[in-house]
Design a protein around this motif. Structure first.
Motif, PDB file in Angstrom:
ATOM      1  N   ASP A 179       0.827  -1.206   0.000  1.00  0.00           N
ATOM      2  CA  ASP A 179       0.000   0.000   0.000  1.00  0.00           C
ATOM      3  C   ASP A 179       0.858   1.252   0.000  1.00  0.00           C
ATOM      4  O   ASP A 179       0.333   2.366  -0.011  1.00  0.00           O
ATOM      5  CB  ASP A 179      -0.932   0.018   1.216  1.00  0.00           C
ATOM      6  N   GLU A 180       2.171   1.081   0.005  1.00  0.00           N
ATOM      7  CA  GLU A 180       3.097   2.219   0.028  1.00  0.00           C
ATOM      8  C   GLU A 180       3.244   2.804  -1.375  1.00  0.00           C
ATOM      9  O   GLU A 180       3.291   2.072  -2.362  1.00  0.00           O
ATOM     10  CB  GLU A 180       4.460   1.766   0.552  1.00  0.00           C
ATOM     11  N   VAL A 181       3.311   4.111  -1.432  1.00  0.00           N
ATOM     12  CA  VAL A 181       3.492   4.815  -2.702  1.00  0.00           C
ATOM     13  C   VAL A 181       4.922   5.318  -2.791  1.00  0.00           C
ATOM     14  O   VAL A 181       5.508   5.742  -1.793  1.00  0.00           O
ATOM     15  CB  VAL A 181       2.503   6.002  -2.793  1.00  0.00           C
ATOM     16  N   GLY A 182       5.476   5.232  -3.978  1.00  0.00           N
ATOM     17  CA  GLY A 182       6.818   5.741  -4.204  1.00  0.00           C
ATOM     18  C   GLY A 182       6.929   6.301  -5.611  1.00  0.00           C
ATOM     19  O   GLY A 182       5.928   6.434  -6.323  1.00  0.00           O
ATOM     20  N   ILE A 183       8.139   6.610  -5.995  1.00  0.00           N
ATOM     21  CA  ILE A 183       8.418   7.086  -7.350  1.00  0.00           C
ATOM     22  C   ILE A 183       9.087   5.937  -8.091  1.00  0.00           C
ATOM     23  O   ILE A 183      10.085   5.388  -7.626  1.00  0.00           O
ATOM     24  CB  ILE A 183       9.327   8.325  -7.325  1.00  0.00           C
ATOM     25  N   ARG A 184       8.518   5.563  -9.228  1.00  0.00           N
ATOM     26  CA  ARG A 184       9.071   4.478 -10.041  1.00  0.00           C
ATOM     27  C   ARG A 184       9.706   5.066 -11.291  1.00  0.00           C
ATOM     28  O   ARG A 184       9.076   5.839 -12.018  1.00  0.00           O
ATOM     29  CB  ARG A 184       7.983   3.495 -10.442  1.00  0.00           C
ATOM     30  N   ILE A 185      10.954   4.693 -11.519  1.00  0.00           N
ATOM     31  CA  ILE A 185      11.672   5.082 -12.729  1.00  0.00           C
ATOM     32  C   ILE A 185      11.863   3.814 -13.551  1.00  0.00           C
ATOM     33  O   ILE A 185      12.456   2.843 -13.070  1.00  0.00           O
ATOM     34  CB  ILE A 185      13.048   5.683 -12.403  1.00  0.00           C
ATOM     35  N   THR A 186      11.344   3.805 -14.768  1.00  0.00           N
ATOM     36  CA  THR A 186      11.516   2.657 -15.649  1.00  0.00           C
ATOM     37  C   THR A 186      12.597   3.001 -16.662  1.00  0.00           C
ATOM     38  O   THR A 186      12.535   4.038 -17.324  1.00  0.00           O
ATOM     39  CB  THR A 186      10.199   2.304 -16.371  1.00  0.00           C
ATOM     40  N   VAL A 187      13.604   2.126 -16.737  1.00  0.00           N
ATOM     41  CA  VAL A 187      14.730   2.320 -17.653  1.00  0.00           C
ATOM     42  C   VAL A 187      14.847   1.113 -18.578  1.00  0.00           C
ATOM     43  O   VAL A 187      14.380   0.019 -18.263  1.00  0.00           O
ATOM     44  CB  VAL A 187      16.059   2.531 -16.885  1.00  0.00           C
ATOM     45  N   GLU A 188      15.505   1.337 -19.713  1.00  0.00           N
ATOM     46  CA  GLU A 188      15.720   0.244 -20.660  1.00  0.00           C
ATOM     47  C   GLU A 188      16.587  -0.845 -20.054  1.00  0.00           C
ATOM     48  O   GLU A 188      16.336  -2.030 -20.261  1.00  0.00           O
ATOM     49  CB  GLU A 188      16.370   0.776 -21.935  1.00  0.00           C
ATOM     50  N   LYS A 189      17.619  -0.438 -19.322  1.00  0.00           N
ATOM     51  CA  LYS A 189      18.541  -1.413 -18.730  1.00  0.00           C
ATOM     52  C   LYS A 189      19.143  -0.837 -17.464  1.00  0.00           C
ATOM     53  O   LYS A 189      19.677   0.264 -17.471  1.00  0.00           O
ATOM     54  CB  LYS A 189      19.657  -1.754 -19.722  1.00  0.00           C
ATOM     55  N   LYS A 190      19.029  -1.601 -16.370  1.00  0.00           N
ATOM     56  CA  LYS A 190      19.672  -1.197 -15.119  1.00  0.00           C
ATOM     57  C   LYS A 190      21.158  -1.538 -15.221  1.00  0.00           C
ATOM     58  O   LYS A 190      21.515  -2.605 -15.695  1.00  0.00           O
ATOM     59  CB  LYS A 190      19.057  -1.936 -13.929  1.00  0.00           C
ATOM     60  N   LEU A 191      21.976  -0.610 -14.787  1.00  0.00           N
ATOM     61  CA  LEU A 191      23.420  -0.825 -14.795  1.00  0.00           C
ATOM     62  C   LEU A 191      23.897  -1.196 -13.395  1.00  0.00           C
ATOM     63  O   LEU A 191      23.310  -0.754 -12.401  1.00  0.00           O
ATOM     64  CB  LEU A 191      24.137   0.458 -15.233  1.00  0.00           C
ATOM     65  N   PRO A 192      24.987  -1.967 -13.321  1.00  0.00           N
ATOM     66  CA  PRO A 192      25.587  -2.193 -12.002  1.00  0.00           C
ATOM     67  C   PRO A 192      26.026  -0.846 -11.434  1.00  0.00           C
ATOM     68  O   PRO A 192      26.424   0.050 -12.194  1.00  0.00           O
ATOM     69  CB  PRO A 192      26.802  -3.078 -12.304  1.00  0.00           C
ATOM     70  N   PRO A 193      25.923  -0.660 -10.116  1.00  0.00           N
ATOM     71  CA  PRO A 193      26.257   0.641  -9.519  1.00  0.00           C
ATOM     72  C   PRO A 193      27.608   1.203  -9.952  1.00  0.00           C
ATOM     73  O   PRO A 193      27.734   2.406 -10.160  1.00  0.00           O
ATOM     74  CB  PRO A 193      26.233   0.358  -8.016  1.00  0.00           C
ATOM     75  N   ASP A 194      28.612   0.356 -10.131  1.00  0.00           N
ATOM     76  CA  ASP A 194      29.947   0.830 -10.525  1.00  0.00           C
ATOM     77  C   ASP A 194      29.995   1.350 -11.961  1.00  0.00           C
ATOM     78  O   ASP A 194      30.935   2.042 -12.335  1.00  0.00           O
ATOM     79  CB  ASP A 194      30.986  -0.278 -10.341  1.00  0.00           C
ATOM     80  N   ASP A 195      28.998   0.996 -12.787  1.00  0.00           N
ATOM     81  CA  ASP A 195      28.972   1.430 -14.186  1.00  0.00           C
ATOM     82  C   ASP A 195      28.170   2.705 -14.415  1.00  0.00           C
ATOM     83  O   ASP A 195      28.129   3.221 -15.531  1.00  0.00           O
ATOM     84  CB  ASP A 195      28.403   0.319 -15.077  1.00  0.00           C
ATOM     85  N   VAL A 196      27.510   3.201 -13.380  1.00  0.00           N
ATOM     86  CA  VAL A 196      26.711   4.426 -13.519  1.00  0.00           C
ATOM     87  C   VAL A 196      27.661   5.618 -13.472  1.00  0.00           C
ATOM     88  O   VAL A 196      28.435   5.760 -12.531  1.00  0.00           O
ATOM     89  CB  VAL A 196      25.656   4.532 -12.392  1.00  0.00           C
ATOM     90  N   PRO A 197      27.614   6.478 -14.515  1.00  0.00           N
ATOM     91  CA  PRO A 197      28.495   7.655 -14.527  1.00  0.00           C
ATOM     92  C   PRO A 197      28.298   8.529 -13.287  1.00  0.00           C
ATOM     93  O   PRO A 197      27.185   8.633 -12.759  1.00  0.00           O
ATOM     94  CB  PRO A 197      28.076   8.404 -15.794  1.00  0.00           C
ATOM     95  N   ALA A 198      29.373   9.151 -12.860  1.00  0.00           N
ATOM     96  CA  ALA A 198      29.335  10.025 -11.672  1.00  0.00           C
ATOM     97  C   ALA A 198      28.246  11.084 -11.834  1.00  0.00           C
ATOM     98  O   ALA A 198      28.106  11.691 -12.892  1.00  0.00           O
ATOM     99  CB  ALA A 198      30.692  10.679 -11.470  1.00  0.00           C
ATOM    100  N   GLY A 199      27.469  11.265 -10.792  1.00  0.00           N
ATOM    101  CA  GLY A 199      26.419  12.283 -10.788  1.00  0.00           C
ATOM    102  C   GLY A 199      25.137  11.873 -11.482  1.00  0.00           C
ATOM    103  O   GLY A 199      24.198  12.662 -11.542  1.00  0.00           O
ATOM    104  N   GLU A 200      25.066  10.664 -12.040  1.00  0.00           N
ATOM    105  CA  GLU A 200      23.866  10.245 -12.763  1.00  0.00           C
ATOM    106  C   GLU A 200      23.057   9.172 -12.047  1.00  0.00           C
ATOM    107  O   GLU A 200      22.027   8.741 -12.551  1.00  0.00           O
ATOM    108  CB  GLU A 200      24.231   9.771 -14.167  1.00  0.00           C
ATOM    109  N   ALA A 201      23.503   8.744 -10.886  1.00  0.00           N
ATOM    110  CA  ALA A 201      22.736   7.746 -10.136  1.00  0.00           C
ATOM    111  C   ALA A 201      21.472   8.389  -9.583  1.00  0.00           C
ATOM    112  O   ALA A 201      21.480   9.543  -9.155  1.00  0.00           O
ATOM    113  CB  ALA A 201      23.586   7.189  -8.997  1.00  0.00           C
ATOM    114  N   PHE A 202      20.388   7.652  -9.629  1.00  0.00           N
ATOM    115  CA  PHE A 202      19.149   8.135  -9.041  1.00  0.00           C
ATOM    116  C   PHE A 202      19.225   7.939  -7.533  1.00  0.00           C
ATOM    117  O   PHE A 202      19.807   6.970  -7.057  1.00  0.00           O
ATOM    118  CB  PHE A 202      17.947   7.386  -9.614  1.00  0.00           C
ATOM    119  N   PRO A 203      18.608   8.839  -6.763  1.00  0.00           N
ATOM    120  CA  PRO A 203      18.649   8.698  -5.303  1.00  0.00           C
ATOM    121  C   PRO A 203      17.759   7.550  -4.836  1.00  0.00           C
ATOM    122  O   PRO A 203      16.854   7.117  -5.556  1.00  0.00           O
ATOM    123  CB  PRO A 203      18.107  10.045  -4.815  1.00  0.00           C
ATOM    124  N   GLU A 204      18.021   7.063  -3.626  1.00  0.00           N
ATOM    125  CA  GLU A 204      17.176   6.023  -3.042  1.00  0.00           C
ATOM    126  C   GLU A 204      15.836   6.597  -2.579  1.00  0.00           C
ATOM    127  O   GLU A 204      14.855   5.877  -2.478  1.00  0.00           O
ATOM    128  CB  GLU A 204      17.886   5.353  -1.872  1.00  0.00           C
TER     129      GLU A 204
END
Length: 87
Positions: free
Chosen positions: A43-68
């Motif tokens: 029943d919890e509401v949040g923000i959902r971001i749908t992407v074509e492909k999730k990247l491993p955290p180490d592959d996400v360019p600096a400053g482009e990671a979405f917040p938790e």
């Protein structure tokens, strides 16, 4: 049922970043939605971001990671496909 005040808070938080997040490469959609945890809807509401492909955290360019979370609203990142209009 989701708390209307929480839905309003989530919507306002998303509205503050929607344009920026949608302009990122690989982002299909951003929305306020029911959260799923371990494959079970909650029943919890949040923000959902749908992407074509999730990247491993180490592959996400600096400053482009979405917040938790955004302004206290949880953010979930999921893989999906671009909808194709029916003809």
């Amino acid at each position: 049922m989701a708390d209307p005040d929480h839905v309003k808070t989530a919507t306002e938080a998303l509205d503050s970043v929607r344009r920026d997040w949608m302009s990122r490469q690989g982002v299909i959609s951003v929305e306020v939605a029911r959260r799923w945890i371990d494959g079970v809807p909650t029943d919890e509401v949040g923000i959902r971001i749908t992407v074509e492909k999730k990247l491993p955290p180490d592959d996400v360019p600096a400053g482009e990671a979405f917040p938790e979370d955004l302004q206290g609203v949880p953010v979930d990142l999921v893989e999906g496909t671009t909808p194709v209009p029916e003809s």
